[in-house]
Design a protein around this motif. Structure first.
Motif, PDB file in Angstrom:
ATOM      1  N   UNK A  15       0.830  -1.207   0.000  1.00  0.00           N
ATOM      2  CA  UNK A  15       0.000   0.000   0.000  1.00  0.00           C
ATOM      3  C   UNK A  15       0.864   1.257   0.000  1.00  0.00           C
ATOM      4  N   UNK A  16       1.954   1.227   0.755  1.00  0.00           N
ATOM      5  CA  UNK A  16       2.885   2.366   0.772  1.00  0.00           C
ATOM      6  C   UNK A  16       3.445   2.620  -0.620  1.00  0.00           C
ATOM      7  N   UNK A  17       3.795   1.540  -1.331  1.00  0.00           N
ATOM      8  CA  UNK A  17       4.331   1.688  -2.686  1.00  0.00           C
ATOM      9  C   UNK A  17       3.295   2.304  -3.619  1.00  0.00           C
ATOM     10  N   UNK A  18       2.042   1.853  -3.510  1.00  0.00           N
ATOM     11  CA  UNK A  18       0.993   2.444  -4.333  1.00  0.00           C
ATOM     12  C   UNK A  18       0.801   3.918  -4.027  1.00  0.00           C
ATOM     13  N   UNK A  19       0.862   4.267  -2.765  1.00  0.00           N
ATOM     14  CA  UNK A  19       0.726   5.661  -2.322  1.00  0.00           C
ATOM     15  C   UNK A  19       1.817   6.528  -2.947  1.00  0.00           C
ATOM     16  N   UNK A  20       3.068   6.080  -2.811  1.00  0.00           N
ATOM     17  CA  UNK A  20       4.197   6.852  -3.339  1.00  0.00           C
ATOM     18  C   UNK A  20       4.149   6.907  -4.864  1.00  0.00           C
ATOM     19  N   UNK A  21       3.735   5.815  -5.496  1.00  0.00           N
ATOM     20  CA  UNK A  21       3.668   5.799  -6.949  1.00  0.00           C
ATOM     21  C   UNK A  21       2.619   6.790  -7.456  1.00  0.00           C
ATOM     22  N   UNK A  22       1.499   6.896  -6.746  1.00  0.00           N
ATOM     23  CA  UNK A  22       0.463   7.849  -7.145  1.00  0.00           C
ATOM     24  C   UNK A  22       0.983   9.276  -7.036  1.00  0.00           C
ATOM     25  N   UNK A  23       1.732   9.571  -5.976  1.00  0.00           N
ATOM     26  CA  UNK A  23       2.316  10.907  -5.834  1.00  0.00           C
ATOM     27  C   UNK A  23       3.252  11.213  -6.994  1.00  0.00           C
ATOM     28  N   UNK A  24       4.115  10.243  -7.307  1.00  0.00           N
ATOM     29  CA  UNK A  24       5.041  10.450  -8.411  1.00  0.00           C
ATOM     30  C   UNK A  24       4.330  10.600  -9.741  1.00  0.00           C
ATOM     31  N   UNK A  25       3.297   9.789  -9.970  1.00  0.00           N
ATOM     32  CA  UNK A  25       2.556   9.839 -11.225  1.00  0.00           C
ATOM     33  C   UNK A  25       1.919  11.214 -11.433  1.00  0.00           C
ATOM     34  N   UNK A  33       7.188   6.251  -9.875  1.00  0.00           N
ATOM     35  CA  UNK A  33       8.330   6.126  -8.965  1.00  0.00           C
ATOM     36  C   UNK A  33       8.554   4.681  -8.527  1.00  0.00           C
ATOM     37  N   UNK A  34       7.657   3.776  -8.876  1.00  0.00           N
ATOM     38  CA  UNK A  34       7.894   2.365  -8.551  1.00  0.00           C
ATOM     39  C   UNK A  34       7.565   1.417  -9.702  1.00  0.00           C
ATOM     40  N   UNK A  35       6.744   1.832 -10.651  1.00  0.00           N
ATOM     41  CA  UNK A  35       6.347   0.973 -11.771  1.00  0.00           C
ATOM     42  C   UNK A  35       7.315   1.182 -12.924  1.00  0.00           C
ATOM     43  N   UNK A  36       8.415   0.421 -12.920  1.00  0.00           N
ATOM     44  CA  UNK A  36       9.471   0.654 -13.891  1.00  0.00           C
ATOM     45  C   UNK A  36       9.156   0.105 -15.276  1.00  0.00           C
ATOM     46  N   UNK A  37       8.197  -0.811 -15.389  1.00  0.00           N
ATOM     47  CA  UNK A  37       7.787  -1.263 -16.725  1.00  0.00           C
ATOM     48  C   UNK A  37       7.213  -0.097 -17.518  1.00  0.00           C
ATOM     49  N   UNK A  38       6.369   0.711 -16.853  1.00  0.00           N
ATOM     50  CA  UNK A  38       5.790   1.878 -17.515  1.00  0.00           C
ATOM     51  C   UNK A  38       6.848   2.889 -17.911  1.00  0.00           C
ATOM     52  N   UNK A  39       7.811   3.138 -17.008  1.00  0.00           N
ATOM     53  CA  UNK A  39       8.879   4.096 -17.321  1.00  0.00           C
ATOM     54  C   UNK A  39       9.759   3.593 -18.463  1.00  0.00           C
ATOM     55  N   UNK A  40      10.029   2.288 -18.472  1.00  0.00           N
ATOM     56  CA  UNK A  40      10.855   1.717 -19.539  1.00  0.00           C
ATOM     57  C   UNK A  40      10.164   1.865 -20.891  1.00  0.00           C
ATOM     58  N   UNK A  41       8.840   1.622 -20.909  1.00  0.00           N
ATOM     59  CA  UNK A  41       8.089   1.790 -22.149  1.00  0.00           C
ATOM     60  C   UNK A  41       8.119   3.238 -22.618  1.00  0.00           C
ATOM     61  N   UNK A  42       7.925   4.174 -21.686  1.00  0.00           N
ATOM     62  CA  UNK A  42       7.937   5.587 -22.059  1.00  0.00           C
ATOM     63  C   UNK A  42       9.329   6.020 -22.520  1.00  0.00           C
ATOM     64  N   UNK A  43      10.367   5.467 -21.910  1.00  0.00           N
ATOM     65  CA  UNK A  43      11.728   5.752 -22.343  1.00  0.00           C
ATOM     66  C   UNK A  43      11.931   5.288 -23.784  1.00  0.00           C
ATOM     67  N   UNK A  44      11.501   4.068 -24.082  1.00  0.00           N
ATOM     68  CA  UNK A  44      11.681   3.518 -25.428  1.00  0.00           C
ATOM     69  C   UNK A  44      10.875   4.305 -26.463  1.00  0.00           C
TER      70      UNK A  44
END
Length: 225
Positions: A15-25, A33-44
């Motif tokens: 739950x903490x990870x979801x909380x922080x990820x929402x803030x970053x999003x 800030x935690x879902x690196x698959x999404x960031x990798x796709x956006x990078x590519x």
């Protein structure tokens, strides 16, 4: 730490990870800030479309998450096993506090989000699997796949009827954490990071108490005859 407490710790950390990820999003307008698959796709995609400038932040987030994973895992390896969880959680809490401090001091540099990614990478070193499913990690794609497998096994009679509940709880924990993060950021902006920092600190303290309680006690000295 007993299995019920491991499960509780894992779900709270998810739950903490979801909380922080929402803030970053929200703060990064679509990066994580935690879902690196999404960031990798956006990078590519950014590189493929020739918009190199837009690839900088997703690349930095992936690098910081990886660095956090290396540092958190290394810290857990060099720390005595029974103290690994409280030590890594304390480190994570300090990183989130650092994210808040840097974000308030330099709001335009994105340092808050980078420290958040560093903290989330570190968190994955805290807990592994709990009786067959992952708890405490910062991503739930694997949990969803396992959830589907366990539901299929239950429906076909080839698995326990309720074996899917654990994976469903992990997914729900991330969902609720992200919901709370979005609400908190709308109300508090970066100060919303105080809550996950405090939660990580409380979990570190609880883990330390468990460690002390389960440490072997020295034998009592025999009285002189």
């Amino acid at each position: 730490m007993t299995r019920p407490w491991q499960l509780a710790f894992g779900l709270l950390l998810t739950a903490l990870a979801g909380y922080v990820d929402a803030l970053g999003f929200i703060r990064l307008s679509g990066l994580y800030t935690s879902f690196m698959s999404g960031n990798t796709t956006q990078l590519a995609v950014s590189l493929g479309q020739g918009t190199v400038a837009r690839s900088t932040m997703p690349a930095l987030l992936v690098i910081m998450f990886l660095a956090g994973s290396i540092l958190g895992s290394g810290l857990s390896m060099v720390t005595p096993m029974r103290w690994a969880t409280p030590v890594v959680l304390t480190y994570e809490a300090l990183l989130i506090v650092g994210a808040l401090a840097f974000g308030l001091a330099t709001p335009d540099l994105g340092l808050a989000s980078l420290f958040m990614a560093l903290a989330m990478g570190s968190q994955n070193a805290v807990l592994g699997s709990v009786e067959g499913f992952r708890a405490g990690t910062t991503f739930v794609t694997g949990a969803l796949h396992s959830l589907g497998q366990n539901i299929a096994a239950a429906l076909t009679g080839r698995g326990a009827v309720f074996a899917w509940i654990g994976d469903a709880a992990v997914w729900a924990a991330l969902l609720m954490g992200a919901f709370c993060g979005a609400v908190a950021y709308d109300a508090l902006n970066l100060y919303a990071l105080i809550l996950p920092a405090g939660l990580a600190g409380l979990l570190a303290g609880a883990a330390a108490l468990f460690t002390v309680a389960r440490s072997p006690q020295p034998p009592a000295a025999s009285s002189a005859q």
